[in-house]
Scaffold this active site. Structure first.
Site, PDB file in Angstrom:
ATOM      1  N   HIS A  19      28.193  15.703 -57.209  1.00  0.00           N
ATOM      2  CA  HIS A  19      29.275  15.099 -56.414  1.00  0.00           C
ATOM      3  C   HIS A  19      28.867  13.710 -55.923  1.00  0.00           C
ATOM      4  O   HIS A  19      29.522  12.713 -56.207  1.00  0.00           O
ATOM      5  CB  HIS A  19      29.606  15.980 -55.208  1.00  0.00           C
ATOM      6  CG  HIS A  19      30.647  16.997 -55.504  1.00  0.00           C
ATOM      7  ND1 HIS A  19      31.932  16.672 -55.839  1.00  0.00           N
ATOM      8  CD2 HIS A  19      30.593  18.351 -55.502  1.00  0.00           C
ATOM      9  CE1 HIS A  19      32.637  17.778 -56.033  1.00  0.00           C
ATOM     10  NE2 HIS A  19      31.847  18.808 -55.845  1.00  0.00           N
ATOM     11  N   GLN A  37      26.936  21.049 -57.615  1.00  0.00           N
ATOM     12  CA  GLN A  37      27.109  20.491 -56.275  1.00  0.00           C
ATOM     13  C   GLN A  37      26.478  19.102 -56.189  1.00  0.00           C
ATOM     14  O   GLN A  37      27.062  18.154 -55.662  1.00  0.00           O
ATOM     15  CB  GLN A  37      26.440  21.416 -55.247  1.00  0.00           C
ATOM     16  CG  GLN A  37      26.824  21.151 -53.825  1.00  0.00           C
ATOM     17  CD  GLN A  37      28.330  21.233 -53.634  1.00  0.00           C
ATOM     18  OE1 GLN A  37      28.942  20.288 -53.172  1.00  0.00           O
ATOM     19  NE2 GLN A  37      28.924  22.342 -54.027  1.00  0.00           N
ATOM     20  N   ASP A  76      36.704  26.141 -56.826  1.00  0.00           N
ATOM     21  CA  ASP A  76      37.105  24.730 -56.716  1.00  0.00           C
ATOM     22  C   ASP A  76      38.425  24.476 -57.424  1.00  0.00           C
ATOM     23  O   ASP A  76      39.243  23.671 -56.971  1.00  0.00           O
ATOM     24  CB  ASP A  76      36.049  23.827 -57.371  1.00  0.00           C
ATOM     25  CG  ASP A  76      34.747  23.805 -56.593  1.00  0.00           C
ATOM     26  OD1 ASP A  76      34.769  24.136 -55.396  1.00  0.00           O
ATOM     27  OD2 ASP A  76      33.704  23.463 -57.201  1.00  0.00           O
ATOM     28  N   HIS A 128      29.846  26.182 -49.113  1.00  0.00           N
ATOM     29  CA  HIS A 128      29.945  27.156 -50.204  1.00  0.00           C
ATOM     30  C   HIS A 128      28.718  28.050 -50.175  1.00  0.00           C
ATOM     31  O   HIS A 128      27.598  27.547 -50.094  1.00  0.00           O
ATOM     32  CB  HIS A 128      29.989  26.462 -51.565  1.00  0.00           C
ATOM     33  CG  HIS A 128      31.057  25.425 -51.699  1.00  0.00           C
ATOM     34  ND1 HIS A 128      30.832  24.085 -51.430  1.00  0.00           N
ATOM     35  CD2 HIS A 128      32.358  25.535 -52.049  1.00  0.00           C
ATOM     36  CE1 HIS A 128      31.960  23.416 -51.632  1.00  0.00           C
ATOM     37  NE2 HIS A 128      32.905  24.252 -52.001  1.00  0.00           N
TER      38      HIS A 128
END
Lengths: 432, 432
Positions: free
Chosen positions: B256, B253, B355, B322
């Protein structure tokens, strides 16, 4: 009374006001939102004094006021509200969607959870008018959806009280609380929360321009149903339609306010002729005659088209809030309707049947929003969450493909999250 | 690497940036929207030159470019995209809702039509990065919903071309056209239409702050899916969780961008200790190590709680985009989850499975919007229209109650629309 067009000229001349056409109102709304966010009840009470001309001690409607309302209302009308509520409940129960979860043979389980929002706030116009029907239409779907806390905001009357029918409807619908505030300050109270008004997750219900602009501003921070503009009706009528029925329906829209739009699109020149006469005759008999006349003359249109197909093309371009099909074969026409909020089929289904009684919601997309948004429903009070489960074997089977997809997106850590599990499982040998 | 909190202090310190915190960006976006609305392609091409540093002849991707992309991609990865597309199609087909219409014995028919929007536009980030997975996730649900025209906008790379995987994914997903534009100007092109880019009814897909602010501005005039903020993951882990798995997921995560938020909420002090070590170890091995480290340090949090219930309270307050449940009994915990975008159940379901691969959508509500909005789905590409039919007898039966309700709302024309039909039917005697 209606301006007359042919299909082509109507489509050329027709334009809608966008919300960006109100910069001053938008700025005023932003200021109100900021004040209420900072000062809570104090600011809401100030704006209520300023805009509603009412000095309130507290925003919350008391049990005594609810009791007094029960005494004040006509028992027959109360009973009608109870029956309408039952129709609305029955219809909206059909919209409830179940969560589902499917375990597949390959060790994968996929699903979708449907859960209600925790708190919802309904805005109901008030002040001079009273809209108990809007109370039922906004509170009942939230209750059917399973929302834990459902509250109502509505502006007080000159004396500081709320119309008794509004309060009785709130009880019938099962609202947890009613607060005496309206306009942008009421939306702000629901969006930010105050000492008295709870912060909600979703704000629904129709309001004036300020309410709508306020909903637009807070949208994203809190959920909203839609941006409602002036009310609209479009009646598609052929030679089988009765001019007196069509006229009555256009007038019932036009009496709302001078911005309300009433359109008749017809294949019958004869009907068009009779309709203009009927509008004059019936309008004269209305309490709100002046409003209705101005609305018809300023916003209304009588469109004479060559074919029913042309009429339905116009319908789909406008996406009218209310669509009436007063046709010899209304069901066949319905199949060609793509964009509309609610459709009223046949000569004996005037819009008020839906506004008050039948069960489907009367909070509908306006100003063309029917192209992409829906009538208010149980859907507005729930959200959907995906559920994904992969067994070790299922992950092993797809791991390298997922790693490859992560690679082309240049997200190595995404690939790594899969790879670290794959290598662990391969070592453990549990992949075999 | 993660700042550590106990449950109480985390809940106190946790705050989210609202969209109103970006006044300059919002004004810049409004200017871009106005320019594109007035000058169309010319303005879009200008902004593409200015912001993407690319001089384009035309916005439309040519068939030659699609053909070249097919040549350029790795066939294995292409095959994985085809399989992922099939998984996504299968899952989203389960979301299709049917129209229904019920004719009751009393002469009333009520129903709900579900119809697709006519045109939809998907925004897919581009430029330096490539997100073929986002192409599949935005275009396929629109196709499953039955949208007639589905187009894609994505910013070009430095050389003016689009990443080949993005173009191949567009073909696999069944997009009708791809346009080389990004940022607020791309949203404007879809909202107002230009000489090249069609005006759409619905705009979906994730983007940067400018894209999100632009979607917010045009919302209401056109439908939008949601206002997406920086990506988030929250991993709930107990003593049964593996620190190396959890660390890998938080890093996936964090890579990103520096604004991405990675949280671990755990009941195990031991896991917390190991996790910090694992994060250091694994981060060092990442291509995007610097981004991930800054993201973890600035935005991330490691929260040690006393009980699983406390952990799930935090989940429901945050409504994470998420949610991973790395627990010995993840299914039991799932039952207590109210607010989340997507839930990844068990240690072998890392976020990248969702994803890229499993089928549920990866376009999810962020920044707490999971309290009131849903994962992108077929629902985003359809709208619901109520259908109401009353027979003469059915109308007669309810007419006076409806008239009574109209009366208390002071809308005499509403009552009149029913009364005129009732009196006509009573005269005709067809009510008997």
């Amino acid at each position: 009374m209606l301006r007359e067009f042919d299909g082509r000229t109507f489509r050329e001349t027709f334009t809608r006001a966008g919300f960006d056409d109100y910069p001053e109102a938008t700025q005023a709304v932003r200021d109100i939102l900021a004040e209420v966010n900072q000062r809570g009840d104090e600011a809401v009470l100030e704006y209520t004094r300023k805009f509603d001309g009412v000095e309130l001690e507290t925003l919350l409607v008391s049990e005594e006021e609810f009791a007094a309302a029960e005494e004040a209302v006509d028992p027959e009308v109360r009973q009608s509200l109870v029956e309408a509520a039952e129709n609305i409940r029955d219809f909206h129960r059909r919209q409830v969607q179940n969560s589902w979860l499917e375990h597949q043979a390959d060790g994968v389980a996929l699903g979708q959870r449907v859960t209600a929002v925790e708190k919802a706030g309904a805005y109901v116009p008030g002040g001079g008018a009273a809209y108990p029907s809007s109370v039922l239409m906004t509170v009942i779907p939230a209750r059917v959806a399973g929302v834990e806390k459902v509250v109502l905001v509505t502006p007080p009357q000159a004396g500081g009280e709320i119309n008794p029918y509004t309060l009785v409807a709130a009880k019938i619908a099962g609202a947890d609380a009613v607060y005496k505030c309206g306009g942008a300050q009421a939306v702000a109270a629901l969006a930010y929360g105050t000492e008295t008004v709870p912060k909600v997750d979703k704000i629904v219900g129709p309001g004036n321009l300020y309410v709508t602009l306020a909903k637009r501003e807070v949208s994203g921070m809190v959920g909203i149903d839609m941006l409602a503009g002036p009310s609209e009706v479009l009646v598609v009528a052929d030679a089988s339609a009765r001019a007196d029925f069509v006229a009555a329906d256009l007038l019932s829209q036009a009496e709302h306010d001078v911005m309300a739009a009433s359109y008749c699109v017809t294949t019958s020149a004869r009907l068009a002729l009779d309709l203009q006469k009927e509008l004059k005759r019936q309008c004269a008999q209305l309490e709100r005659c002046d409003v209705a006349r101005e609305s018809l003359q300023q916003q209304g249109a009588l469109v004479i088209v060559d074919s029913l197909d042309e009429a339905l093309e116009i319908v789909n371009e406008l996406a009218p809030e209310h669509l009436e099909l007063q046709l010899s074969e209304p069901w066949e026409a319905l199949g060609k309707v793509k964009n509309a909020g609610a459709v009223f089929v046949g000569p004996y289904t005037p819009e008020p049947v839906g506004d008050y009684w039948a069960g489907p919601n009367h909070v509908l997309p306006t100003a063309g929003a029917g192209r992409f948004s829906s009538v208010l429903s149980v859907d507005d009070f729930v959200k959907k969450t995906s559920v994904i489960y992969y067994s070790p074997q299922a992950l092993l089977k797809s791991a390298q493909k997922i790693e490859g997809l992560a690679r082309v997106e240049g997200l190595t850590a995404h690939g790594q999250a899969v790879k670290i599990r794959r290598e662990y499982l391969e070592e453990k040998g549990s992949g075999n």
